[in-house]
Design an enzyme around this catalytic site. Structure first.
Site, mmCIF file in Angstrom:
data_model
loop_
_atom_site.group_PDB
_atom_site.id
_atom_site.type_symbol
_atom_site.label_atom_id
_atom_site.label_comp_id
_atom_site.label_asym_id
_atom_site.label_seq_id
_atom_site.Cartn_x
_atom_site.Cartn_y
_atom_site.Cartn_z
ATOM 1 N N ASP A 1 13.038 -25.259 18.477
ATOM 2 C CA ASP A 1 13.709 -25.953 17.381
ATOM 3 C C ASP A 1 12.755 -26.567 16.371
ATOM 4 O O ASP A 1 13.190 -27.305 15.492
ATOM 5 C CB ASP A 1 14.629 -27.044 17.930
ATOM 6 C CG ASP A 1 13.882 -28.082 18.754
ATOM 7 O OD1 ASP A 1 12.723 -27.820 19.131
ATOM 8 O OD2 ASP A 1 14.472 -29.140 19.030
ATOM 9 N N GLN A 2 11.444 -26.285 16.462
ATOM 10 C CA GLN A 2 10.564 -26.881 15.466
ATOM 11 C C GLN A 2 10.757 -26.172 14.135
ATOM 12 O O GLN A 2 11.054 -24.978 14.077
ATOM 13 C CB GLN A 2 9.109 -26.830 15.922
ATOM 14 C CG GLN A 2 8.470 -25.463 15.962
ATOM 15 C CD GLN A 2 7.080 -25.515 16.584
ATOM 16 O OE1 GLN A 2 6.893 -25.988 17.691
ATOM 17 N NE2 GLN A 2 6.092 -25.025 15.850
ATOM 18 N N GLY B 1 -3.342 -6.715 -2.145
ATOM 19 C CA GLY B 1 -4.124 -5.881 -1.238
ATOM 20 C C GLY B 1 -3.920 -4.408 -1.548
ATOM 21 O O GLY B 1 -3.133 -4.016 -2.414
ATOM 22 N N TRP B 2 -4.646 -3.582 -0.825
ATOM 23 C CA TRP B 2 -4.598 -2.139 -1.074
ATOM 24 C C TRP B 2 -3.173 -1.590 -1.017
ATOM 25 O O TRP B 2 -2.756 -0.822 -1.874
ATOM 26 C CB TRP B 2 -5.487 -1.442 -0.049
ATOM 27 C CG TRP B 2 -5.517 0.057 -0.162
ATOM 28 C CD1 TRP B 2 -4.904 0.956 0.657
ATOM 29 C CD2 TRP B 2 -6.198 0.830 -1.153
ATOM 30 N NE1 TRP B 2 -5.171 2.241 0.259
ATOM 31 C CE2 TRP B 2 -5.964 2.196 -0.864
ATOM 32 C CE3 TRP B 2 -6.989 0.502 -2.259
ATOM 33 C CZ2 TRP B 2 -6.496 3.222 -1.636
ATOM 34 C CZ3 TRP B 2 -7.512 1.531 -3.034
ATOM 35 C CH2 TRP B 2 -7.263 2.868 -2.722
ATOM 36 N N THR B 3 -2.410 -2.008 -0.023
ATOM 37 C CA THR B 3 -1.082 -1.433 0.185
ATOM 38 C C THR B 3 -0.041 -2.017 -0.754
ATOM 39 O O THR B 3 0.894 -1.322 -1.165
ATOM 40 C CB THR B 3 -0.645 -1.663 1.639
ATOM 41 O OG1 THR B 3 -1.646 -1.157 2.511
ATOM 42 C CG2 THR B 3 0.666 -0.957 1.943
ATOM 43 N N GLU C 1 -5.403 -4.146 -6.739
ATOM 44 C CA GLU C 1 -6.295 -2.985 -6.639
ATOM 45 C C GLU C 1 -5.621 -1.738 -7.230
ATOM 46 O O GLU C 1 -4.932 -1.027 -6.502
ATOM 47 C CB GLU C 1 -6.683 -2.752 -5.182
ATOM 48 C CG GLU C 1 -7.365 -3.959 -4.553
ATOM 49 C CD GLU C 1 -7.792 -3.716 -3.104
ATOM 50 O OE1 GLU C 1 -7.944 -2.539 -2.696
ATOM 51 O OE2 GLU C 1 -7.968 -4.696 -2.375
ATOM 52 N N TYR C 2 -5.768 -1.455 -8.560
ATOM 53 C CA TYR C 2 -6.644 -2.121 -9.528
ATOM 54 C C TYR C 2 -5.934 -2.168 -10.862
ATOM 55 O O TYR C 2 -5.256 -1.196 -11.232
ATOM 56 C CB TYR C 2 -7.955 -1.361 -9.680
ATOM 57 C CG TYR C 2 -8.732 -1.255 -8.379
ATOM 58 C CD1 TYR C 2 -9.556 -2.302 -7.951
ATOM 59 C CD2 TYR C 2 -8.609 -0.116 -7.582
ATOM 60 C CE1 TYR C 2 -10.256 -2.203 -6.763
ATOM 61 C CE2 TYR C 2 -9.308 -0.023 -6.391
ATOM 62 C CZ TYR C 2 -10.122 -1.068 -5.986
ATOM 63 O OH TYR C 2 -10.799 -0.993 -4.814
ATOM 64 N N TYR D 1 -18.127 -3.800 -1.200
ATOM 65 C CA TYR D 1 -18.145 -2.989 0.011
ATOM 66 C C TYR D 1 -17.217 -1.803 -0.218
ATOM 67 O O TYR D 1 -16.569 -1.722 -1.273
ATOM 68 C CB TYR D 1 -17.720 -3.797 1.249
ATOM 69 C CG TYR D 1 -16.569 -4.756 1.024
ATOM 70 C CD1 TYR D 1 -15.265 -4.299 0.913
ATOM 71 C CD2 TYR D 1 -16.792 -6.131 0.927
ATOM 72 C CE1 TYR D 1 -14.199 -5.165 0.716
ATOM 73 C CE2 TYR D 1 -15.737 -7.010 0.724
ATOM 74 C CZ TYR D 1 -14.441 -6.523 0.615
ATOM 75 O OH TYR D 1 -13.391 -7.393 0.406
ATOM 76 N N ASP D 2 -17.160 -0.884 0.727
ATOM 77 C CA ASP D 2 -16.340 0.331 0.586
ATOM 78 C C ASP D 2 -16.781 1.199 -0.594
ATOM 79 O O ASP D 2 -15.968 1.935 -1.163
ATOM 80 C CB ASP D 2 -14.847 -0.013 0.430
ATOM 81 C CG ASP D 2 -14.235 -0.546 1.704
ATOM 82 O OD1 ASP D 2 -14.867 -0.397 2.762
ATOM 83 O OD2 ASP D 2 -13.134 -1.120 1.642
#
Length: 612
Positions: free
Chosen positions: A316-317, A344-346, A386-387, A454-455
């Site tokens: 119940d919180q 994000g990418w997706t 992106e992007y 990166y990537d």
């Protein structure tokens, strides 16, 4: 940054057609249900295009219930789309929820909840529990109390604060109020104020209030008030303060297969060594900010063993999930700042529509991030598009000023007291993605950019050549000019982005090929190397022993073992990169993402010690 959102298996029970109702058992406690049990409904979330509902069944009698079935009617425009902890079926607009195999038995005084996602604006009516009246809130019977007014704070000292609120209403009278500090009940009072003591100086707290009626039903939680006790003093390291940002991404899907929880940030020592956390990701749909994974974010029940505080969540919180755990983490580290990252990418496909009405986008984001149920958890917003005006998972043609429109609107809405940041490309090639946008103009509204250095290279080029995915500098034989960190930072500076608003990106993972015969970079391959979750990618914590680094190139490490070739950063290369960050006057560094590090957080430690 190329995260993949994975489907969450096992959380929902698919809805059955009306014909499947034939197999439902006849309720066995119809005659006594009204006097021995109640069912109460609450809408726990509403994100515009849908909502989350929760039913709570409570045994108010003196003997155990062996099973329960809740029935209700929805208007024709309101439907259940998925459910958990119960089997939910329907016949037209009549809905039936039957206990799961593991939660049907209820001892006297015990309660159990099940939840569902739904669509439409309607509320349930005609509730029946085991064939009799539910006697719960928001359905025929004794209604639950309303939410109290959002509290205000006064008489704040180093160790205490007074919280006051306006009264809730109830058809049969309010009995008392539960006072919640950082989501946990600290007191039950009969009046409309409470003085909390024993607090820590210089610390942020969040207070909400929940009313109880004479039948002991609780109503919705009030809005939250933030309290910062005097004394102590906290700092917010970052550009303009003389400190360096040390920020890491925490992913909502990591709590599933990876079993990586906010508690891991504490046990690894990482929470004490970063200044900021980006929680990834919220979605962007129909031009608006929306929830990413509501179960992981706000509803997942944490056991004592997995909880930051060491206390298990209760049914119940008002707030569970990672948000509540991040709240507990902030209580342990008062200077820690957390941003909610969207896209994000997706999930970058929705930004193009958002750019058509930036003010409406910013308003939707503000309402979600500053929702009273978790406003104290977040200190701002990050967008990861992106992007813009370029191609990622899909191609965007929003124009050179698209990102600037969004960042300007976000700053106007979130104001100067919240952080507004963005993750951006590191493609510094001629005619590349940095040239496709006015990053200097957009930076005027931002606290900093997370430059995704990166990537650059990976096994999506299945036959190679092998190349480090996160080179700091160029090198002889690099497959693509401009695909390195130094060139990206230089190009952004030349465009007019202040150095102090640029963070260098570090990957806590490696990218690799198999079928390789050459140790040095530039070799041919037959395809991506095997990875735990995805081909061609693996966490640092695995690679450090599976394929130890045995060479360096362009400021990063690589490893050749068997026929596999990997590149990744190590504590030593990170230390060198942090020295470069300081020499360039950058605002700091960030990384993707926490779960790739070792249990002792050795990569986070390298960033922290390297930046000082």
């Amino acid at each position: 940054m190329k995260p993949r959102h994975k489907a969450v298996a096992g959380l929902t029970t698919l809805l059955l057609p009306a014909a499947a109702l034939v197999g439902l058992a006849t309720p066995s406690h119809a005659a006594a249900a009204a006097s021995t049990a109640t069912a109460t409904y609450a809408k726990t979330q509403d994100w515009g295009t849908g909502f989350e509902g929760k039913w709570t069944v409570k045994n108010t009698g003196t003997t155990a219930l062996s099973s329960w079935t809740v029935e209700w009617d929805f208007p024709s425009d309101t439907k259940v789309t998925s459910a958990w902890d119960a089997t939910v079926t329907n016949s037209a607009d009549h809905w039936t929820a039957k206990n799961a195999s593991y939660n049907g038995t209820l001892a006297p005084g015990a309660s159990v909840s099940f939840g569902f996602n739904g669509s439409g604006p309607g509320a349930p009516t005609g509730c029946k529990l085991n064939g009799a009246s539910c006697d719960g809130g928001d359905v025929p019977g004794d209604a639950a109390p309303s939410a109290p007014g959002t509290p205000s704070a006064s008489s704040v000292t180093d160790t205490s604060a007074k919280i006051s609120w306006t009264a809730a209403t109830d058809d049969k009278g309010v009995k008392n109020y539960d006072v919640l500090r950082d989501g946990a009940k600290v007191a039950t009072v009969t009046g409309t104020s409470y003085s909390d003591t024993g607090l820590t100086a210089g610390t942020d707290y969040s207070y909400t209030v929940q009313a109880r009626d004479t039948a002991d039903q609780t109503g919705p939680v009030s809005g939250a008030v933030k309290v910062h006790t005097t004394g102590g003093g906290t700092t917010d390291p970052g550009p303009g303060t003389g400190g360096k940002v040390k920020m890491g991404y925490f992913t909502d899907w990591g709590v599933y297969g990876r079993a990586y929880y906010p508690k891991n940030l504490e046990t690894s020592g990482s929470a004490a060594k970063v200044t900021h956390i980006n929680y990834a990701f919220g979605n962007v749909q129909n031009g608006q900010c929306t929830m990413g994974d509501s179960y992981a974010d706000t509803d997942m029940a944490y056991t004592a063993a997995n909880s930051v505080s060491g206390q298990a969540d209760t049914w119940d919180q008002p707030l569970r999930g990672a948000f509540n755990q991040l709240r507990q983490l902030k209580a342990k580290h008062p200077g820690l700042k957390i941003l909610w990252s969207f896209g994000g990418w997706t999930w970058s496909g929705g930004f193009g529509q958002a750019a058509q009405n930036p003010a409406a986008f910013a308003d939707s984001c503000y309402k979600l991030v500053e929702d009273p149920r978790w406003a104290d958890v977040f200190d701002g917003i990050d967008i990861d598009w992106e992007y813009p005006n370029a191609c990622g998972l899909s191609c965007d043609t929003s124009g050179q000023d698209a990102l600037k429109k969004l960042t300007t609107a976000l700053r106007a809405k979130f104001g100067s007291n919240n952080l507004v940041t963005a993750a951006i490309t590191a493609d510094a090639s001629s005619g590349g993605k940095i040239e496709k946008n006015d990053y200097a103009g957009a930076s005027q509204s931002l606290d900093w950019y997370n430059v995704m250095t990166y990537d650059f290279f990976g096994a999506w080029d299945a036959k190679g050549p092998t190349a480090p995915h996160s080179p700091l500098t160029s090198y002889s034989g690099i497959p693509q000019a401009g695909f390195n960190s130094a060139d990206a930072i230089a190009k952004l500076k030349a465009q007019g982005v202040p150095a102090g608003k640029l963070l260098l990106g570090i990957g806590f993972y490696g990218r690799g090929w198999t079928g390789v015969t050459q140790k040095e970079p530039g070799g041919t391959a037959t395809g991506p190397a095997a990875g735990t979750y995805e081909q061609g990618i693996e966490d640092y914590k695995v690679l450090k022993t599976k394929c130890p680094a045995n060479g360096t190139v362009a400021g990063t490490a690589y490893a050749f073992c068997g026929s596999d070739w990997w590149s990744y950063d190590t504590p030593a290369t990170i230390n060198s990169k942090m020295a470069w960050v300081k020499s360039q006057g950058l605002g700091g560094a960030f990384f993707w993402e926490f779960s790739g590090d070792t249990a002792s957080g050795e990569l986070v430690t390298a960033i922290n010690s390297g930046l000082g």
